[in-house]
Design a protein around this motif. Sequence first.
Motif, PDB file in Angstrom:
ATOM      1  N   LEU A 156      57.083  74.853  37.642  1.00 42.46           N
ATOM      2  CA  LEU A 156      56.178  75.508  36.696  1.00 42.46           C
ATOM      3  C   LEU A 156      55.064  74.590  36.214  1.00 42.46           C
ATOM      4  CD1 LEU A 156      55.730  78.178  35.132  1.00 42.46           C
ATOM      5  CD2 LEU A 156      56.996  77.148  33.245  1.00 42.46           C
ATOM      6  N   ALA A 157      55.338  73.313  36.036  1.00 45.87           N
ATOM      7  CA  ALA A 157      54.332  72.393  35.510  1.00 45.87           C
ATOM      8  C   ALA A 157      53.117  72.279  36.414  1.00 45.87           C
ATOM      9  CB  ALA A 157      54.948  71.012  35.290  1.00 45.87           C
ATOM     10  N   ALA A 158      53.231  72.675  37.673  1.00 46.54           N
ATOM     11  CA  ALA A 158      52.103  72.585  38.607  1.00 46.54           C
ATOM     12  C   ALA A 158      51.037  73.641  38.337  1.00 46.54           C
ATOM     13  CB  ALA A 158      52.599  72.715  40.043  1.00 46.54           C
ATOM     14  N   TYR A 159      51.335  74.623  37.501  1.00 48.35           N
ATOM     15  CA  TYR A 159      50.424  75.753  37.312  1.00 48.35           C
ATOM     16  C   TYR A 159      49.577  75.639  36.042  1.00 48.35           C
ATOM     17  CZ  TYR A 159      53.084  77.969  41.042  1.00 48.35           C
ATOM     18  OH  TYR A 159      53.668  78.242  42.250  1.00 48.35           O
ATOM     19  N   GLY A 160      49.673  74.537  35.312  1.00 46.66           N
ATOM     20  CA  GLY A 160      48.915  74.426  34.081  1.00 46.66           C
ATOM     21  C   GLY A 160      48.550  72.997  33.769  1.00 46.66           C
ATOM     22  N   PRO A 161      47.850  72.767  32.665  1.00 50.03           N
ATOM     23  CA  PRO A 161      47.435  71.422  32.267  1.00 50.03           C
ATOM     24  C   PRO A 161      48.645  70.521  32.042  1.00 50.03           C
ATOM     25  CG  PRO A 161      46.312  73.098  30.963  1.00 50.03           C
ATOM     26  CD  PRO A 161      47.393  73.799  31.714  1.00 50.03           C
ATOM     27  N   PRO A 162      48.505  69.215  32.269  1.00 49.42           N
ATOM     28  CA  PRO A 162      49.613  68.281  32.028  1.00 49.42           C
ATOM     29  C   PRO A 162      50.130  68.397  30.592  1.00 49.42           C
ATOM     30  CG  PRO A 162      47.831  67.179  33.192  1.00 49.42           C
ATOM     31  CD  PRO A 162      47.309  68.537  32.806  1.00 49.42           C
ATOM     32  N   GLY A 163      51.432  68.391  30.467  1.00 50.99           N
ATOM     33  CA  GLY A 163      52.063  68.453  29.157  1.00 50.99           C
ATOM     34  C   GLY A 163      52.347  69.845  28.647  1.00 50.99           C
ATOM     35  N   THR A 164      51.810  70.880  29.305  1.00 54.07           N
ATOM     36  CA  THR A 164      52.057  72.249  28.838  1.00 54.07           C
ATOM     37  C   THR A 164      53.477  72.693  29.132  1.00 54.07           C
ATOM     38  OG1 THR A 164      49.738  72.780  29.210  1.00 54.07           O
ATOM     39  CG2 THR A 164      51.233  74.627  28.920  1.00 54.07           C
ATOM     40  N   ALA A 165      54.003  72.274  30.271  1.00 52.87           N
ATOM     41  CA  ALA A 165      55.372  72.627  30.640  1.00 52.87           C
ATOM     42  C   ALA A 165      56.198  71.363  30.827  1.00 52.87           C
ATOM     43  CB  ALA A 165      55.395  73.460  31.915  1.00 52.87           C
ATOM     44  N   VAL A 166      57.323  71.298  30.139  1.00 55.65           N
ATOM     45  CA  VAL A 166      58.308  70.235  30.316  1.00 55.65           C
ATOM     46  C   VAL A 166      59.444  70.822  31.140  1.00 55.65           C
ATOM     47  CG1 VAL A 166      59.902  68.701  29.132  1.00 55.65           C
ATOM     48  CG2 VAL A 166      57.679  69.209  28.114  1.00 55.65           C
ATOM     49  N   LEU A 167      59.852  70.134  32.198  1.00 58.84           N
ATOM     50  CA  LEU A 167      60.838  70.672  33.125  1.00 58.84           C
ATOM     51  C   LEU A 167      62.215  70.080  32.877  1.00 58.84           C
ATOM     52  CD1 LEU A 167      58.750  70.524  36.431  1.00 58.84           C
ATOM     53  CD2 LEU A 167      58.773  72.300  34.660  1.00 58.84           C
ATOM     54  N   ILE A 168      63.224  70.925  32.994  1.00 65.87           N
ATOM     55  CA  ILE A 168      64.621  70.514  32.868  1.00 65.87           C
ATOM     56  C   ILE A 168      65.327  70.813  34.185  1.00 65.87           C
ATOM     57  CG2 ILE A 168      66.830  71.070  31.791  1.00 65.87           C
ATOM     58  CD1 ILE A 168      65.316  71.652  29.235  1.00 65.87           C
ATOM     59  N   GLY A 169      66.116  69.863  34.649  1.00 64.26           N
ATOM     60  CA  GLY A 169      66.934  70.081  35.835  1.00 64.26           C
ATOM     61  C   GLY A 169      68.307  69.481  35.642  1.00 64.26           C
ATOM     62  N   SER A 170      69.219  69.795  36.561  1.00 68.07           N
ATOM     63  CA  SER A 170      70.555  69.204  36.520  1.00 68.07           C
ATOM     64  C   SER A 170      71.221  69.444  37.865  1.00 68.07           C
ATOM     65  CB  SER A 170      71.405  69.812  35.400  1.00 68.07           C
ATOM     66  OG  SER A 170      71.992  71.031  35.808  1.00 68.07           O
ATOM     67  N   VAL A 171      72.393  68.827  38.045  1.00 70.91           N
ATOM     68  CA  VAL A 171      73.173  69.058  39.264  1.00 70.91           C
ATOM     69  C   VAL A 171      74.371  69.960  38.984  1.00 70.91           C
ATOM     70  CG1 VAL A 171      72.447  66.882  40.310  1.00 70.91           C
ATOM     71  CG2 VAL A 171      74.530  66.948  38.898  1.00 70.91           C
ATOM     72  N   GLY A 172      74.416  70.560  37.791  1.00 65.49           N
ATOM     73  CA  GLY A 172      75.562  71.376  37.422  1.00 65.49           C
ATOM     74  C   GLY A 172      75.745  72.613  38.277  1.00 65.49           C
ATOM     75  N   LYS A 173      74.660  73.178  38.784  1.00 66.30           N
ATOM     76  CA  LYS A 173      74.740  74.394  39.593  1.00 66.30           C
ATOM     77  C   LYS A 173      74.645  74.119  41.091  1.00 66.30           C
ATOM     78  CE  LYS A 173      74.820  77.238  36.022  1.00 66.30           C
ATOM     79  NZ  LYS A 173      74.852  76.258  34.929  1.00 66.30           N
ATOM     80  N   THR A 174      74.482  72.849  41.465  1.00 67.50           N
ATOM     81  CA  THR A 174      74.381  72.501  42.883  1.00 67.50           C
ATOM     82  C   THR A 174      75.509  71.571  43.316  1.00 67.50           C
ATOM     83  OG1 THR A 174      72.830  70.731  42.269  1.00 67.50           O
ATOM     84  CG2 THR A 174      71.893  72.811  43.058  1.00 67.50           C
ATOM     85  N   VAL A 175      75.738  70.505  42.568  1.00 60.77           N
ATOM     86  CA  VAL A 175      76.779  69.530  42.915  1.00 60.77           C
ATOM     87  C   VAL A 175      78.112  69.950  42.302  1.00 60.77           C
ATOM     88  CG1 VAL A 175      77.525  67.132  42.661  1.00 60.77           C
ATOM     89  CG2 VAL A 175      75.134  67.656  43.207  1.00 60.77           C
ATOM     90  N   TRP A 176      78.161  69.995  40.974  1.00 63.75           N
ATOM     91  CA  TRP A 176      79.367  70.399  40.242  1.00 63.75           C
ATOM     92  C   TRP A 176      79.112  70.253  38.763  1.00 63.75           C
ATOM     93  CZ3 TRP A 176      84.102  67.109  38.836  1.00 63.75           C
ATOM     94  CH2 TRP A 176      85.180  67.918  38.414  1.00 63.75           C
ATOM     95  N   GLY A 177      79.626  71.175  37.967  1.00 63.94           N
ATOM     96  CA  GLY A 177      79.463  71.099  36.526  1.00 63.94           C
ATOM     97  C   GLY A 177      80.145  69.901  35.905  1.00 63.94           C
TER      98      GLY A 177
END
Length: 485
Positions: free
Chosen positions: A302-323
Motif C-alpha cells: 500500500l505504501a507504494a501508492y501515496g506520499p512517503p509516510g502516509t502508510a505504515v506497513l505491518i507484516g508478520s510470519v504468523g500466517k505463513t510460517v507459524w503463529g
Amino acid sequence: MTDATLSARALENLLGDWRGAARGAVYLALAERVRLLILDGRVSVETRLPAERELADRLGLSRTTVTAAYRHLREQGLLRSLRGSGSVARLPGAPAAMPAPPASLQLDLSKAAPAALPWLAEVAREAADELPAHLGDSGFDPIGTPALRQAIADRYALRGLPTSPDQIMVTIGAQHAIALLSRVLVGRGDRAVIEAPTYPHAYEALRVAGARLVTVPVSPHDAIAALTSSDDEVEALERAFARANPSAAYLMPDFQNPTGRSLDESGRERVLDAAARQGTVIIADETTAELDIDRAFEPLPLAAYGPPGTAVLIGSVGKTVWGGVRIGWIRAEPTLIRKLVAVRAPGDLGTPILEQLLVTRLMPRMDEILALRRAELRAGRDRLEELIAEAFPEWHVPHVDGGIATWIGIGAPVSSQLALAARSQGLLIAAGPRFGIDGAFERFLRLPICQPVAETEAAVQALRVAWESMAGMPAVDVGLLPAVV
C-alpha cells in the motif's frame, strides 16, 4: 454454579463510552451495552456480573439505576439470578449450564491460522547453531538484528517497494506492532478510522490508546467482485477522513479479515490521497497480503501508492510460517521508527534473538512457503464451499480469492447462539459480533479456510449438529442492530 466472575472495574472497561451513546433512560442504555457484550462474547455465558451496589459505585450511578438495568436484562433472558451468587450472564433459549464438550472432539476454528511449516523444526535447529555468535552481548534487541531487517527490506523490494533496513523495526508479532503504532500515532481523544467488520484486537489496541473510533463498512468479497473498484467503501473512507480528520486509520487492504475483500489499485490510490490531504497515517496490516489463491491482479504494498509516510506497513510470519514464531515488523519512515523504539521499553525490551535467526533463514524461502500455503488455502476454500453448500444451502458463502477466512451470511441474527451451541459439540468458532463494534454482525460467521481438509469436514459436521439443536429456540433479540449488515 459458575466459576467466572467479572469485577466492576473489568465491566467498566468493557462498557467503554456507553454514556456518550445513551438515549432515553440511563438504565436502558446501561442494559443495552451489557446486552451487546453478552451477545458478542466479550462477557461469556455463565459469568457472574458484579453486585449491583459495587457496579453502581464504580459507575457513579444510583443503585436503583443498576437494579433496573439488571432487571431489564433478566426480562430479556440475558441474566439469571442464583441464590447467593448474584446475576449470571446467559443467552435466551440456551440451557442454564451447557454440557461439557465431548472428549472425542476438540476443534478450534476461532483462530484463522495454519499449522507450522513441515520443515520448521529443521530450520529451528539450524538457527540454534548460529546462536553462540550472538551470546556476547546483552541480548536485548529493541529494533531487530541487521540481518533480519535487511531480509525484510529485500522482500519489500521484491514486491515492488524499495526499502532500506533503517525503515524496518522487528516486533513480537503483528499485534505488538499495532499496539506500538497506536501508542505513537494516537493521542487520547483522537479519532481513528477502522473498517467494520475488522480484526478485533486492532480496534482494542486503538481503544486502549484512547482513540475515538470511526467505522467504515466493508462488504464481503464477492459483493464487490463485479465492480472495477470497491467504490462504496473507498468513498466512505474518503468521507470519513474529510469529516473526522483522524490521526490514524487501521486498514487491511489485502484479503481483509474477516471479509476477504481486497482494494484494487485505483482504490488504493484514492485512499492514500484522501489520507494525505488530512495528514492521516494509515496503519496497513499486510499479514495476509501475499496469501493469494487466484486474485486477478497483483498490487504493490500500500505504501507504494501515496506520499512517503502516509502508510505504515505491518507484516508478520504468523500466517505463513507459524503463529508460534512471534516475529512481526513495521515498515515506516526512519523518523517514526526512532519514535517507536523510544516508546517500546515500558512494554517490552526487545524481540527474541533465536526467533529472529529462524526467520532470517526463512525469508529467502518465502516464495516456496507461499506456494505451499496457497495450495493449502485453495484446498481448504474449495472444500469448505462444498461442505457448506451441502449442509447449509440457505447460507451465503462468498468465494474469496485469497486470505485466511470467509465471512458467511447465515440468514438470521443468531451467530452468538450458534457459537454457544457449537461449543457443546466441541467446536470453537468466532461469532460475527466479535469483529464489530457494539454487537453488530449477528447475521455473520467467520470460518477459516486455512485448516486441514479433514478438520474442516469434522467442523462442518459439528456445526450442522449445533445448528439443528437450535431449532425451536427463540432468536436473540438484537434490538436496534441493523437488519442487514
